[in-house]
Design a protein around this motif. Structure first.
Motif, mmCIF file in Angstrom:
data_model
loop_
_atom_site.group_PDB
_atom_site.id
_atom_site.type_symbol
_atom_site.label_atom_id
_atom_site.label_comp_id
_atom_site.label_asym_id
_atom_site.label_seq_id
_atom_site.Cartn_x
_atom_site.Cartn_y
_atom_site.Cartn_z
ATOM 1 N N CYS A 151 0.940 -1.426 0.064
ATOM 2 C CA CYS A 151 0.000 -0.045 -0.033
ATOM 3 C C CYS A 151 0.696 1.211 -0.160
ATOM 4 O O CYS A 151 1.865 1.348 0.671
ATOM 5 N N GLY A 152 0.426 2.237 -0.860
ATOM 6 C CA GLY A 152 1.170 3.431 -0.819
ATOM 7 C C GLY A 152 2.425 3.594 -1.453
ATOM 8 O O GLY A 152 3.218 4.658 -1.564
ATOM 9 N N LYS A 153 2.842 2.455 -2.398
ATOM 10 C CA LYS A 153 3.932 2.377 -3.078
ATOM 11 C C LYS A 153 4.156 3.546 -4.048
ATOM 12 O O LYS A 153 3.038 3.865 -4.697
ATOM 13 N N PRO A 154 5.256 4.205 -4.297
ATOM 14 C CA PRO A 154 5.621 5.329 -5.325
ATOM 15 C C PRO A 154 5.106 4.722 -6.528
ATOM 16 O O PRO A 154 5.375 3.504 -6.823
ATOM 17 N N ALA A 155 4.875 5.507 -7.790
ATOM 18 C CA ALA A 155 4.621 4.956 -9.063
ATOM 19 C C ALA A 155 6.108 5.096 -9.602
ATOM 20 O O ALA A 155 6.175 4.091 -10.500
ATOM 21 N N ARG A 156 6.741 5.486 -9.123
ATOM 22 C CA ARG A 156 8.227 5.570 -10.064
ATOM 23 C C ARG A 156 8.968 4.788 -9.289
ATOM 24 O O ARG A 156 8.955 3.994 -8.371
ATOM 25 N N GLU A 157 10.203 4.752 -9.820
ATOM 26 C CA GLU A 157 11.115 3.629 -9.571
ATOM 27 C C GLU A 157 11.603 3.862 -8.022
ATOM 28 O O GLU A 157 12.031 4.796 -7.799
#
Length: 359
Positions: free
Chosen positions: A320-326
């Protein structure tokens, strides 16, 4: 035709349909374009104190969550503050906008009004995401289902080659949303469709060869003209901090769990204002004990880590809440963590992540 085989309804939380977390009901308040007035921020701070756990939790979509909402009255407070303009649409007002672009922020407001005025669009999945990028390349990199990037129309982050002016941006994004409703099957996101071309059918505009656009980091931290970019640690804003921001003026909540404060902020707020702060590169889900699925107190473990590359701590495989970017993926297990898939004991996390930062 959808490639998705969703077997359950979208349960994305809102104000009326909360999520039953281990620390109590969780309510999500949408802030289209991240825009929030000083009065609205004060109202949320009061609601957090009176009804929840005393904090505002920023999300990766520029929204705010209240946790532990065990007492009634939240919807009435939000409506009185102007944060619930259309109860039927409250879960679908998912709109990102470049915080430093006046054009994008104005379009976000116009899109929100048009969205709420369209009864059929209340049926969009709660995960469907709009974005308006003023050309900075910031929110265009956040995985929106449909994005207007200074004239270019992107679907699921990819340029379609369709070009429309700012004056036609709102109607274009809503046309895509309507087409998605007609063709989605059980899909929640545009990325789950086998063919996205039907989403653009009938939309007027110029066609060019699709481009690959560069994406850029989000809101700078520190002074920005007469404003300032700040960030609460792990996106947790105490009610006292929220009131100090409200005292400075209106604000914009960003999908990077930071806030653009449109005024002079007093000192000693406990908020991150230094662009070199080590914790800026770290995000984390709520973890244990707030989430019953979490295998670790990820925020406590993350707080013991020094300077790192962009990293996200997750207590379970949902991330949950992981960034969309690398970013570096740090996933809790019963006896340690998987760092980009490789097991690392808790005591070795700081060293392992520091080494990744030098690679």
């Amino acid at each position: 035709m959808s490639t998705s085989a969703r077997v359950r309804a979208d349960a994305c939380p809102g104000v009326f349909a909360t999520h039953d977390a281990a620390d109590g009901p969780l309510a999500r308040v949408r802030l289209p374009g991240g825009a929030i007035t000083a009065a609205q921020l004060g109202a949320l701070a009061d609601a957090a104190d009176d009804l929840g756990d005393g904090a505002l939790h920023l999300t990766s979509r520029g929204n705010v969550q209240l946790r532990g909402v065990t007492r009634p009255g939240l919807a009435g407070r939000l409506a009185a503050a102007g944060l619930l303009p259309s109860p039927s649409h409250e879960r679908v007002r998912n709109i990102l906008a470049s915080p430093l672009s006046d054009t994008a922020r104005k379009l976000a407001s116009a899109l929100d009004k048009a969205l709420c005025a369209a009864p059929e669009l209340a049926e969009l999945p709660g995960r469907f995401l709009f974005a308006l990028d003023g050309g900075q390349g910031d929110v265009a990199g956040e995985g929106a289902d449909v994005c207007w990037r200074d004239g270019a129309v992107l679907l699921a982050g990819e340029d379609t080659g369709l070009r429309v002016t700012a004056g036609h941006a709102v109607e274009t994004l809503l046309s895509v949303a309507r087409a998605f409703l007609r063709t989605r099957g059980t899909a929640w996101r545009v990325s789950e469709l086998a063919d996205t071309e039907p989403l653009l059918k009938g939309i007027a505009g110029n066609r060019v060869e699709p481009e690959t656009f560069a994406t850029r980091p989000g809101l700078p931290i520190g002074p920005i003209g007469e404003a300032i970019g700040i960030a609460p640690v792990f996106g947790r804003l105490t009610s006292a901090q929220a009131r100090k921001i409200a005292k400075a003026g209106n604000a914009v909540v960003t999908p990077w769990r930071s806030i653009l404060v449109l005024g002079a902020l007093e000192a000693d707020t406990g908020l991150i204002t230094d662009p070199g702060a080590p914790s800026l590169g770290i995000s984390a889900c709520i973890g244990h004990p707030g989430c019953a699925k979490s295998l670790a107190d990820v925020r406590a473990d993350a707080a013991r880590v020094g300077r790192t590359p962009r990293v996200h701590f997750a207590g379970c495989a949902r991330r949950c809440g992981k960034p969309a970017r690398e970013h570096v993926d740090v996933l809790a297990t019963k006896d340690g963590y998987l760092v980009d898939g490789a097991f690392v004991p808790v005591g070795e996390l700081a060293r392992t992540l520091a080494e990744k930062g030098t690679q």
